[in-house]
Each structure stands twice: as C-alpha cells, then as structure tokens.
Design a protein around this motif. Structure first.
Motif, short mmCIF file in Angstrom:
data_model
loop_
_atom_site.label_atom_id
_atom_site.label_comp_id
_atom_site.label_asym_id
_atom_site.label_seq_id
_atom_site.Cartn_x
_atom_site.Cartn_y
_atom_site.Cartn_z
N GLU A 263 -10.36 2.53 -11.70
CA GLU A 263 -10.59 1.34 -10.88
C GLU A 263 -9.65 0.19 -11.01
O GLU A 263 -9.37 -0.56 -9.91
CB GLU A 263 -12.10 0.87 -11.18
CG GLU A 263 -13.38 1.79 -11.07
CD GLU A 263 -14.68 1.26 -11.23
OE1 GLU A 263 -14.73 0.30 -11.99
OE2 GLU A 263 -15.49 1.98 -11.07
N ILE B 285 -6.70 1.34 -8.99
CA ILE B 285 -7.12 1.17 -7.56
C ILE B 285 -7.07 -0.24 -6.89
O ILE B 285 -6.52 -0.54 -6.18
CB ILE B 285 -8.38 1.68 -7.13
CG1 ILE B 285 -8.18 3.15 -7.53
CG2 ILE B 285 -8.83 1.50 -5.80
CD1 ILE B 285 -9.59 4.01 -7.23
N ALA B 286 -7.76 -1.15 -7.89
CA ALA B 286 -7.54 -2.63 -7.59
C ALA B 286 -6.17 -3.44 -7.61
O ALA B 286 -5.79 -4.07 -6.68
CB ALA B 286 -8.52 -3.39 -8.52
N TYR B 287 -5.46 -2.73 -8.56
CA TYR B 287 -3.93 -3.22 -8.76
C TYR B 287 -3.24 -2.82 -7.38
O TYR B 287 -2.46 -3.54 -6.83
CB TYR B 287 -3.33 -2.86 -10.04
CG TYR B 287 -1.81 -3.05 -10.10
CD1 TYR B 287 -1.48 -4.44 -10.42
CD2 TYR B 287 -0.85 -2.21 -9.65
CE1 TYR B 287 -0.22 -4.87 -10.41
CE2 TYR B 287 0.24 -2.62 -9.79
CZ TYR B 287 0.80 -3.68 -10.18
OH TYR B 287 2.28 -4.27 -10.26
N GLY B 288 -3.67 -1.66 -6.83
CA GLY B 288 -2.83 -0.90 -5.82
C GLY B 288 -3.33 -1.85 -4.47
O GLY B 288 -2.38 -2.11 -3.59
N ARG B 289 -4.63 -2.13 -4.51
CA ARG B 289 -4.92 -2.95 -3.39
C ARG B 289 -4.30 -4.15 -3.20
O ARG B 289 -3.89 -4.71 -2.32
CB ARG B 289 -6.38 -2.76 -3.25
CG ARG B 289 -7.21 -3.33 -2.27
CD ARG B 289 -8.79 -3.54 -2.20
NE ARG B 289 -9.21 -2.00 -2.55
CZ ARG B 289 -9.92 -1.88 -3.35
NH1 ARG B 289 -10.20 -2.62 -4.43
NH2 ARG B 289 -10.21 -0.52 -3.46
N LEU B 290 -4.42 -4.94 -4.32
CA LEU B 290 -4.01 -6.25 -4.46
C LEU B 290 -2.35 -6.19 -4.09
O LEU B 290 -1.90 -7.11 -3.60
CB LEU B 290 -4.00 -6.73 -6.06
CG LEU B 290 -3.63 -8.23 -6.14
CD1 LEU B 290 -4.30 -9.14 -5.42
CD2 LEU B 290 -3.71 -8.66 -7.59
N GLN C 60 -0.78 -4.13 -2.31
CA GLN C 60 -0.81 -3.98 -0.74
C GLN C 60 -0.87 -5.38 -0.09
O GLN C 60 -0.26 -5.60 0.87
CB GLN C 60 -1.82 -2.85 -0.46
CG GLN C 60 -1.45 -2.41 1.08
CD GLN C 60 -2.63 -1.38 1.34
OE1 GLN C 60 -3.25 -0.97 0.77
NE2 GLN C 60 -2.57 -1.08 2.72
N GLN C 61 -2.18 -6.01 -0.51
CA GLN C 61 -2.36 -7.31 0.13
C GLN C 61 -1.39 -8.20 -0.07
O GLN C 61 -0.95 -9.05 1.02
CB GLN C 61 -3.83 -7.65 -0.42
CG GLN C 61 -4.88 -6.77 0.02
CD GLN C 61 -6.31 -7.55 -0.57
OE1 GLN C 61 -6.21 -8.28 -1.33
NE2 GLN C 61 -7.38 -6.79 -0.43
#
Length: 332
Positions: free
Chosen positions: A251, A254-259, A261-262
C-alpha cells in the motif's frame, strides 16, 4: 378547475423539513430495534449452546488443557499487528475445534466465546463489538461441533480421511456461520464491523494444523499438545505479522507511486502555466518598451508633440493594466 385550498397546496421546503426529520428518526429507531432484536436472539442462541452442550466433570489435566487452548486462541488474536481496515488472517477455529474434539463438545464454544469477548475488551472495542463478537464465535463453534456430531457421531480429528473430512466440515460450518452473522450485523448497523472477519479460504488451508495437533496429542498426551499449541500460536502470529507488513509495504508503494504521479502532473502544469504566463506577458511588456522608446524620442525633440506624448503615455498605462490583470489572475 377548482382553486386549491390550504389542504391541497403543495408542501414548501420549510414544511417538508419536519416530515423528513420524522422519517429519518423512524428509520433510525427501526434499525435500532432490529439490531436489539438481533443481538437478543444471538445472545439467546449463545446461551442455548451452553445449555445444549454442557461441560461434563473434568479433571485437573483437562481443565489445564482447556485453559491452554483458550489462552492460545486469545494470544493468536491479540498479539499480532492489526492495521486499520485490514482483515487479519483468521485461524480462530483451530483451538475451539481441538477443545471440542479433545476435551468435550461444549468446550469449543466456550473457548471461542471467551476468546472473542476478551479480544474485543483488550483491543478497546466498542459496546457493539463486545456484545456481538464473542456470542457470534460461540454460536459458530457450537453449530460446527453439532454438525460434526450429526455427520460422524463426534468431532473427528484423526489423521485419516474421516478426520480430514470432519475438520473440513467444522471449518466450513464455523466460517460460514460466523461470516453470515457478521454480514447481517453490518447491514443492521449500517457500517463496517469493528471486529475482524473470518476468511473461508484461509481456514480451509489451515485444515492440516488441527489434524497434526490431534495426532501429537494421541502420541504425547496433554503436555505435547500444550507445547504444540503454543508453537502454533507463535507461527500464526509470525504469519499474520508478515502478511500485514507485506500488505502495508504494498500500500505504501502504491501511495508513493500515486504521489509521484501527482507531483509530475503538478510540475507539468507548472511548466505549462509558465509558458502561458511568459507568452501573455511578453506582448504587453514589448508594447510598453516600444511606447517608452517613442515617448523618449518625442520628448528629445526641440518641440515635442504633446498629443503624441499623451497617446504614448495612455498606451503604456493600458498595457500596464493588462500586466496587472494577468498578475492578479496568476495569484488567484
């Protein structure tokens, strides 16, 4: 067409508000009543399990074995990592199964109910979990023991086909009943349960463990069972912690990848904004510089043209206001 009287007039928003509040209060009261009826029936079923499966007279060795099974069942649920909104691996049926098979059929529901009650108290569970989780496990263990008794005449745990089928039936009944009661309680409560749920696949995969512990009991007696149960508890704790840590690591990735990307999108938006601002500001600034040069050339003459000078000043002021407007939009 007859004119509408006061009774026929449509309700205004002000008139609808009390009716909506009454309807909402009625729905909440109905849900609370249904939950109270459900909890009452569940507690009655748990009490019925104690009455229908009474404990016979036990010697001190059986009492100690029952205490060890209850303690290991409790430790397997308490001393493990429990991240928010993360379902723990459920092996809770193993120790009630062993208690029903090796001590007495009524011992399993007591082990399951006591473990569920103490777990919710130690974890600071709300009244909802305290009143429900222990009786739920007690009813599930009682129905599973009764199912084995009807199918095999007892709760089998021998290392043969009959024992394997008995443990499979016990695991399936225990998990199905506990899951169904938990699902119904969540629907009546209108929210996610604060206690851990059961997992059928995990319980079926753990079927060899109670068979192995029962085999150890027949070979080494109560002392070997106690040591093996403690070892199994430590194994379950390690497995649960590993799964929870692996889940948390996934998780976080996933959160690091989403951050990331943002952040990349924000940087791209910033670059686009810089290009737009640079393009929009270049035109007015170029006009300001051009009119400033014309104004200087006009004022350097022996007889400056006042009308032209005033026009150049107005042009500089107009472009200055455009720049100010762009700056305000950028800050907003």
């Amino acid at each position: 067409m007859q004119p509408q009287g006061p009774a026929d007039a449509p309700l205004s928003d002000v008139d609808k508000a009390p009716a909506e509040r009454v309807s909402l209060r009625f729905r909440l009261n109905r849900r609370a009543a249904l939950r109270a009826i459900f909890l009452g029936a569940l507690l009655a079923a748990a009490g019925g399990a104690v009455v229908l499966l009474p404990l016979p007279a036990l010697d001190s060795d059986a009492h100690f074995t029952l205490l060890v099974l209850a303690a290991t069942s409790l430790a397997a649920d308490v001393f493990s990592l429990d991240f928010p909104d993360r379902k723990r691996i459920s092996g809770g049926y193993i120790f009630p199964l062993l208690a029903s098979a090796l001590v007495a059929p009524g011992a399993g529901p007591l082990v399951a109910g006591a473990g569920g009650l103490v777990v919710t108290l130690l974890r600071g569970g709300r009244r909802r979990a305290v009143l429900f989780h222990g009786p739920r496990l007690m009813v599930a263990a009682a129905l599973a023991a009764e199912g084995d008794a009807l199918a095999f005449g007892h709760v089998p745990t021998s290392a043969d086909l009959s024992g394997a089928l008995g443990v499979l039936l016990y695991a399936a009944l225990y998990t199905s009943v506990a899951w169904a009661l938990g699902w119904l309680e969540e629907r009546l409560a209108g929210g996610e349960a604060p206690y851990p749920s059961v997992d059928l696949l995990t319980n079926l995969l753990l079927v060899p463990l109670p068979v192995a512990l029962a085999l150890i009991f027949t070979r080494t007696g109560a002392a070997g069972l106690r040591l093996s149960a403690l070892g199994l508890t430590m194994l379950l704790i390690i497995v649960r912690n590993y799964v929870n840590l692996a889940t948390l690591h996934r998780e976080l990735r996933i959160a690091y990848g989403r951050l990331a990307q943002q952040l990349e999108q924000a940087l791209e938006t910033n670059r686009e904004m810089s290009q737009i601002v640079s393009h929009d500001l270049r035109g007015p600034l170029t006009s300001v510089l051009g009119y400033a040069e014309l104004l200087r050339a006009n004022l350097s003459r022996p007889q400056p043209d006042q009308a032209k000078a005033l026009g150049h000043v107005e042009a500089v002021e107009r472009n200055g206001r455009r720049i100010m407007s762009l700056a305000d939009k950028l800050l907003d």
